[in-house]
Design a protein around this motif. Structure first.
Motif, short mmCIF file in Angstrom:
data_model
loop_
_atom_site.label_atom_id
_atom_site.label_comp_id
_atom_site.label_asym_id
_atom_site.label_seq_id
_atom_site.Cartn_x
_atom_site.Cartn_y
_atom_site.Cartn_z
N LYS A 89 0.83 -1.20 0.00
CA LYS A 89 0.00 0.00 0.00
C LYS A 89 0.87 1.25 0.00
O LYS A 89 2.02 1.23 0.42
N MET A 90 0.29 2.33 -0.50
CA MET A 90 0.92 3.64 -0.47
C MET A 90 -0.22 4.65 -0.37
O MET A 90 -1.13 4.65 -1.21
N ASP A 91 -0.17 5.46 0.66
CA ASP A 91 -1.23 6.44 0.91
C ASP A 91 -2.58 5.71 0.90
O ASP A 91 -2.76 4.77 1.65
N ALA A 127 -2.53 -7.78 -11.90
CA ALA A 127 -2.41 -6.82 -10.81
C ALA A 127 -3.72 -6.04 -10.69
O ALA A 127 -4.45 -5.85 -11.66
N ILE A 128 -3.98 -5.60 -9.46
CA ILE A 128 -5.17 -4.81 -9.17
C ILE A 128 -4.74 -3.59 -8.36
O ILE A 128 -3.99 -3.72 -7.39
N LEU A 129 -5.21 -2.43 -8.77
CA LEU A 129 -5.02 -1.20 -8.01
C LEU A 129 -6.35 -0.87 -7.36
O LEU A 129 -7.36 -0.73 -8.04
N ILE A 130 -6.33 -0.78 -6.04
CA ILE A 130 -7.53 -0.42 -5.28
C ILE A 130 -7.33 0.99 -4.75
O ILE A 130 -6.35 1.26 -4.05
N VAL A 131 -8.23 1.87 -5.10
CA VAL A 131 -8.20 3.24 -4.58
C VAL A 131 -9.15 3.28 -3.39
O VAL A 131 -10.36 3.06 -3.55
N CYS A 132 -8.60 3.52 -2.22
CA CYS A 132 -9.40 3.57 -0.99
C CYS A 132 -9.75 5.01 -0.65
O CYS A 132 -9.16 5.95 -1.18
N ARG A 133 -10.69 5.17 0.24
CA ARG A 133 -11.16 6.50 0.61
C ARG A 133 -10.22 7.22 1.57
O ARG A 133 -10.31 8.43 1.72
N SER A 134 -9.28 6.47 2.19
CA SER A 134 -8.31 7.09 3.10
C SER A 134 -7.12 6.15 3.24
O SER A 134 -7.19 4.98 2.87
N ALA A 135 -6.05 6.67 3.81
CA ALA A 135 -4.87 5.84 4.08
C ALA A 135 -5.20 4.75 5.10
O ALA A 135 -4.74 3.62 4.99
N GLU A 136 -6.03 5.10 6.09
CA GLU A 136 -6.44 4.11 7.09
C GLU A 136 -7.26 3.00 6.45
O GLU A 136 -7.11 1.82 6.79
N ALA A 139 -4.91 0.62 4.62
CA ALA A 139 -4.24 -0.30 5.54
C ALA A 139 -5.18 -1.43 5.95
O ALA A 139 -4.80 -2.60 5.98
N SER A 140 -6.42 -1.08 6.24
CA SER A 140 -7.42 -2.07 6.64
C SER A 140 -7.73 -3.05 5.51
O SER A 140 -7.86 -4.25 5.72
N VAL A 141 -7.85 -2.54 4.28
CA VAL A 141 -8.14 -3.39 3.12
C VAL A 141 -6.96 -4.34 2.87
O VAL A 141 -7.17 -5.54 2.64
N LEU A 142 -5.75 -3.84 2.93
CA LEU A 142 -4.59 -4.70 2.72
C LEU A 142 -4.53 -5.78 3.82
O LEU A 142 -4.25 -6.95 3.53
N ASP A 143 -4.81 -5.39 5.05
CA ASP A 143 -4.85 -6.37 6.15
C ASP A 143 -5.87 -7.46 5.87
O ASP A 143 -5.64 -8.64 6.15
#
Length: 150
Positions: A89-91, A127-136, A139-143
């Protein structure tokens, strides 16, 4: 209304009600303040691969195909276990590396989750790029994905 939202309503309708005709979908959705046309329903039925199954009274009703009756999260867990290589993850971005050819199916399953932490997914071949609504959220999605593979 986005297609994914409308199709979520359709999935719920075929679980809760007996839907025999496309016009039944139109009527039920309009009652939920979801304006649709018969042509839109026809495209959704094809896209969702809905099937007609017999009922005891001799009529037929719409249903999800057998493989799609699994909850999206269960299907995702099973698919991730066989195809996930690693993630980072990044940001607010999550990058998942998959076995070649598996990313489109996994991306589709991620979209079906309708996870509010996720803004968008972009799937390539491996590969998949997931754009999340926040950095937190990232982190939660990657976990979540790391937990799926143990």
């Amino acid at each position: 209304m986005q297609k994914s939202e409308r199709q979520a309503y359709i999935r719920q309708l075929i679980q809760d009600e007996v839907i025999e005709r496309q016009s039944d979908f139109v009527t039920a959705l309009e009652a939920l303040d979801v304006p649709v046309t018969q042509a839109t329903i026809s495209r959704d039925i094809k896209d969702m691969q809905l099937v007609k199954v017999p009922m005891p009274n001799g009529h037929y009703r719409y249903s999800m195909p057998p493989e799609k009756q699994l909850a999206p999260l269960d299907k995702l867990r099973r698919t991730i276990a066989a195809s996930f290589r690693h993630g980072d993850k990044m940001d607010q971005f999550v990058h998942l590396v998959m076995n070649p050819g598996t990313a489109p199916a996994v991306g589709n399953l991620i979209d079906q989750l309708e996870d509010q932490r996720i803004f968008a997914t972009i799937a390539g071949d491996a590969a998949i790029l997931i754009v999340c609504r926040s950095a937190e959220a990232a982190a939660s999605v990657l976990d979540m994905f790391n937990a799926m593979v143990g």
